[in-house]
Design an enzyme around this catalytic site. Structure first.
Site, PDB file in Angstrom:
ATOM      1  N   GLU A  92     -44.813 -25.844 -12.161  1.00  0.00           N
ATOM      2  CA  GLU A  92     -43.653 -26.022 -11.627  1.00  0.00           C
ATOM      3  C   GLU A  92     -43.327 -25.175  -9.966  1.00  0.00           C
ATOM      4  O   GLU A  92     -43.498 -26.660  -8.874  1.00  0.00           O
ATOM      5  CB  GLU A  92     -42.978 -24.640 -12.316  1.00  0.00           C
ATOM      6  CG  GLU A  92     -42.006 -26.129 -13.401  1.00  0.00           C
ATOM      7  CD  GLU A  92     -42.925 -25.458 -14.706  1.00  0.00           C
ATOM      8  OE1 GLU A  92     -42.945 -26.357 -15.809  1.00  0.00           O
ATOM      9  OE2 GLU A  92     -43.848 -24.827 -15.140  1.00  0.00           O
ATOM     10  N   HIS A 161     -34.141 -19.736 -22.508  1.00  0.00           N
ATOM     11  CA  HIS A 161     -34.055 -21.428 -22.065  1.00  0.00           C
ATOM     12  C   HIS A 161     -32.741 -21.235 -22.606  1.00  0.00           C
ATOM     13  O   HIS A 161     -32.302 -22.826 -22.636  1.00  0.00           O
ATOM     14  CB  HIS A 161     -35.190 -22.603 -23.254  1.00  0.00           C
ATOM     15  CG  HIS A 161     -36.359 -21.232 -23.105  1.00  0.00           C
ATOM     16  ND1 HIS A 161     -37.264 -20.476 -24.208  1.00  0.00           N
ATOM     17  CD2 HIS A 161     -37.571 -22.581 -23.232  1.00  0.00           C
ATOM     18  CE1 HIS A 161     -38.013 -20.486 -23.151  1.00  0.00           C
ATOM     19  NE2 HIS A 161     -38.589 -21.198 -22.834  1.00  0.00           N
TER      20      HIS A 161
END
Length: 363
Positions: A92, A161
Site C-alpha cells: 500500500e 478490518h
C-alpha cells in the site's frame, strides 16, 4: 519508468483505443429498471472519467485481471488495458506513493485500497505527501489524486478490518473527504473527486456495494457531477434533524419512518462530504427543527458527530436548540468478531428512534 514516459504511454494507448464518453457501457444488469447498485455506479463513474480524460488511471491490488476484490473495477482492464488499469503487489505505501508522484507530474490516479484498514500502511503518503504538497510548494504543485475503497463496519471480520476512518482523515487540512450513501452519490461524487485538483479520500461502504437505489435519467449523463461540500436533504421534517453519512443515512431514514408513525417529523441530512462539511445545511435545519441527533459508525471521541456538536455550540444554531444535541455512534470498543455482539456495537434504527425520544422529551 519516469512519470513523463508513463504519461506518454497512457496518452498513446488512449488515442489507439479512441473510446468516447457516449460509448461507455452502463452496468445496469444487476439492478431493476431505473435502479443501479452502488458497485455499478462506481464502475460507471470511473469508466466515464477514463473515457473523458486520458490522464485518469486506476491502480491497486487485484483491480485488473481479477476485476477488483469487490468487482468495482469489472471490465475496465479489458477496456483500457494494463497501461491504465494497473495491478500492484501487496504494498500500500508503495503504490500510494507512486500515485502521489504521478499526480504531482500531471496525471490523475485513482488509488484503490482493498479496504481502508489496509491504507493505514500508506497513511504517510496520504497525509504527509498528498495532503501537504500544495501548501508546502506555495501553491505550485497540485496533487489531483483519489484514494478510494471500502470503509466502515464490515461483516464478522473483527477489530482490525472493521472501522470507520471518516473522522481520522477529515482532521487533515489539504484533504477532501467524501462518503457516499446512494448510487447517485457514488457516481456523481466519484466523478467530482476525480476531476478535483486536490487529493480526495473517498470512503465507500463495504456492505453497500450490492444495494440498489433509484437513479434519475439526468444522473446517467457523463456530464452530471455533484458539487463537493454540499449536503442533501434526503427527507424534510419539522421536529428533529437527523444528520449522518454513508450507511448511517439509511439508518436515519428507517428511524424517520418509525417516528412518522408516532407523529414525529424527522428531517434527514445526508452529509455526503465530511470535509468540507456543509455547515450551512446543518445550521439551517436546526433553526427549523430545534433538535438534532447525529449518527455515525465511528467511535465517539473526536468523531464527526463531535464536530457537528461544536458547530452547534459555536454558531447561532445554539440559540435555536430546545435540547442538547445527542450523538449516536459506534460503541467505544474495538469491533467484536461475534455477529451478535457486532450488531450491538454499531448504530441501528432503534437507537436513533430512542435518541429522538430523549431529545424531544428534554426541556
Amino acid at each position: 519508468m519516469c512519470s513523463s514516459d508513463l504519461s506518454n504511454q497512457m496518452l498513446a494507448a488512449t488515442k489507439a483505443i479512441r473510446i468516447s464518453a457516449t460509448s461507455v457501457i452502463r452496468c445496469l444488469s444487476t439492478s431493476a429498471p431505473g435502479q443501479m447498485t452502488v458497485r455499478d455506479a462506481l464502475n460507471l463513474a470511473m469508466d466515464e472519467e477514463m473515457a473523458r480524460d486520458p490522464r485518469v488511471f486506476l491502480m491497486g491490488e487485484e483491480v485488473g485481471k481479477y476485476r477488483g476484490a469487490y468487482k468495482v473495477s469489472q471490465d475496465l482492464y479489458k477496456k483500457y488495458g494494463p497501461e491504465r488499469v494497473i495491478d500492484t503487489p501487496i504494498t500500500e505505501m508503495g503504490f500510494a506513493g507512486l500515485g502521489v508522484g504521478a499526480a504531482q507530474k500531471g496525471l490523475r490516479p485513482i488509488i484503490e485500497f482493498m479496504t481502508w484498514n489496509f491504507a493505514m500502511q500508506a497513511v504517510d503518503q496520504i497525509v504527509n505527501s498528498a495532503a501537504k504538497t500544495f501548501y508546502m510548494s506555495g501553491g505550485k504543485i497540485h496533487v489531483p489524486i483519489v484514494f478510494r475503497g471500502p470503509n466502515g463496519v464490515a461483516a464478522s471480520v473483527a477489530a482490525q478490518h472493521s472501522q470507520c476512518f471518516a473522522a481520522w482523515y477529515s482532521n487533515v487540512p489539504g484533504l477532501k473527504v467524501l462518503a457516499p450513501y446512494s448510487s447517485e452519490d457514488a457516481k456523481c461524487m466519484l466523478k467530482a473527486a476525480i476531476r478535483d485538483e486536490n487529493p480526495v479520500v473517498f470512503l465507500e461502504h463495504e456492505l453497500m456495494y450490492g444495494e440498489s437505489f433509484p437513479v434519475r435519467d439526468e444522473v446517467l449523463s457523463p456530464d452530471y457531477v455533484y458539487e463537493i461540500g454540499k449536503a442533501k436533504i434526503e427527507r424534510e421534517g419539522t421536529d428533529v434533524t437527523l444528520v449522518s453519512f454513508s450507511r448511517g443515512v439509511g439508518r436515519c431514514l428507517e428511524a424517520a419512518k418509525e417516528l412518522e408513525k408516532e407523529g414525529v417529523s424527522a428531517e434527514v441530512i445526508n452529509l455526503r462530504s465530511i470535509r468540507p462539511m456543509d455547515r450551512k445545511a446543518i445550521v439551517d435545519s436546526v433553526k427549523k427543527t430545534n433538535h438534532i441527533v447525529t449518527v455515525e459508525e465511528g467511535w465517539p471521541q473526536s468523531g464527526v458527530g463531535a464536530e457537528i456538536a461544536a458547530l452547534c455550540m459555536e454558531t447561532d444554531a445554539f440559540n435555536y436548540l430546545d435540547a442538547p444535541l445527542e450523538r449516536i455512534t459506534g460503541v467505544d470498543v474495538p469491533m467484536p468478531y461475534a455477529f451478535n455482539l457486532e450488531s450491538l456495537a454499531v448504530p441501528q434504527a432503534k437507537n436513533v428512534v430512542n435518541a429522538v425520544h430523549r431529545v424531544l422529551a428534554s426541556k
